[in-house]
Design a protein around this motif. Structure first.
Motif, mmCIF file in Angstrom:
data_model
loop_
_atom_site.group_PDB
_atom_site.id
_atom_site.type_symbol
_atom_site.label_atom_id
_atom_site.label_comp_id
_atom_site.label_asym_id
_atom_site.label_seq_id
_atom_site.Cartn_x
_atom_site.Cartn_y
_atom_site.Cartn_z
ATOM 1 N N ASP A 85 0.818 -1.221 0.000
ATOM 2 C CA ASP A 85 0.000 0.000 0.000
ATOM 3 C C ASP A 85 0.848 1.266 0.000
ATOM 4 O O ASP A 85 0.443 2.289 -0.544
ATOM 5 C CB ASP A 85 -0.930 0.033 1.220
ATOM 6 N N THR A 86 1.978 1.213 0.654
ATOM 7 C CA THR A 86 2.889 2.352 0.690
ATOM 8 C C THR A 86 4.243 1.893 0.151
ATOM 9 O O THR A 86 4.561 0.697 0.202
ATOM 10 C CB THR A 86 3.071 2.885 2.126
ATOM 11 N N VAL A 98 7.757 0.498 -5.344
ATOM 12 C CA VAL A 98 6.495 1.228 -5.405
ATOM 13 C C VAL A 98 5.516 0.444 -6.283
ATOM 14 O O VAL A 98 5.823 0.132 -7.443
ATOM 15 C CB VAL A 98 6.696 2.651 -5.987
ATOM 16 N N LEU A 99 4.355 0.138 -5.734
ATOM 17 C CA LEU A 99 3.327 -0.598 -6.466
ATOM 18 C C LEU A 99 2.613 0.323 -7.450
ATOM 19 O O LEU A 99 2.179 1.408 -7.086
ATOM 20 C CB LEU A 99 2.307 -1.180 -5.482
ATOM 21 N N GLN A 125 -0.524 -10.682 -9.591
ATOM 22 C CA GLN A 125 0.442 -10.027 -10.464
ATOM 23 C C GLN A 125 0.606 -8.587 -9.996
ATOM 24 O O GLN A 125 -0.374 -7.854 -9.874
ATOM 25 C CB GLN A 125 0.004 -10.067 -11.924
ATOM 26 N N LEU A 126 1.839 -8.217 -9.701
ATOM 27 C CA LEU A 126 2.149 -6.863 -9.261
ATOM 28 C C LEU A 126 3.050 -6.202 -10.291
ATOM 29 O O LEU A 126 4.001 -6.835 -10.786
ATOM 30 C CB LEU A 126 2.889 -6.875 -7.916
ATOM 31 N N GLU A 127 2.753 -4.970 -10.605
ATOM 32 C CA GLU A 127 3.667 -4.147 -11.398
ATOM 33 C C GLU A 127 4.352 -3.227 -10.403
ATOM 34 O O GLU A 127 3.695 -2.508 -9.659
ATOM 35 C CB GLU A 127 2.898 -3.330 -12.441
ATOM 36 N N LEU A 128 5.687 -3.291 -10.378
ATOM 37 C CA LEU A 128 6.453 -2.493 -9.429
ATOM 38 C C LEU A 128 7.389 -1.538 -10.154
ATOM 39 O O LEU A 128 7.998 -1.902 -11.170
ATOM 40 C CB LEU A 128 7.295 -3.398 -8.515
ATOM 41 N N LEU A 129 7.498 -0.352 -9.617
ATOM 42 C CA LEU A 129 8.520 0.597 -10.029
ATOM 43 C C LEU A 129 9.574 0.557 -8.944
ATOM 44 O O LEU A 129 9.252 0.661 -7.752
ATOM 45 C CB LEU A 129 7.935 1.994 -10.164
#
Length: 134
Positions: A85-86, A98-99, A125-129
């Motif tokens: 979330d954060t 960062v999500l 599935q997560l996209e992360l920066l």
């Protein structure tokens, strides 16, 4: 910043929600609930010559939340969503996770015939920066 350091930062982060967290393959004999994750794609932003900047990655992370019941599986999914979330700062691996996107599909490992246990699997599935911090 190396992709292996990012994987270590992800392992550290996910392990805070569940002791049984594995990269790639679940170890035989490990009880549920557990997570199995894998980086399925990664792209690094190319740094322009002469411009000082920190490394940026965009990656896709697939996580399987494995449990014996639907409720336990959903709790794992919720825990992972809450975790991201954060932004997550990893001082050990000098990066911030960062999500940017989160999706989940639910399935059952095998046909539940009432005679054998069938594990419930939430495939997330997560996209992360990912930003390098030093």
């Amino acid at each position: 910043m190396s992709l292996s350091n990012i994987q270590c930062a992800i392992q550290d982060a996910i392990s805070t929600t569940n002791t049984f967290t594995f990269s790639g393959v679940r170890q035989a004999g490990i009880a549920t609930p557990c997570y199995v994750y894998e980086i399925t794609s990664a792209a690094v932003d190319v740094v322009t010559s002469g411009i000082p900047t920190l490394c940026h990655w965009t990656l896709t992370l697939q996580v399987q939340a494995i449990a014996d019941t639907v409720d336990d599986c959903l709790a794992l999914v919720d825990d992972l969503r809450t975790l991201f979330d954060t932004p997550i700062t990893s001082t050990s691996y000098d990066c911030v996770l960062v999500l940017s996107a989160f999706s989940v599909t639910m399935s059952t490992e095998s046909i539940d015939d009432g005679k054998t246990d069938a594990e419930r699997i939430g495939t997330i599935q997560l996209e992360l920066l990912v930003q390098e911090t030093t």
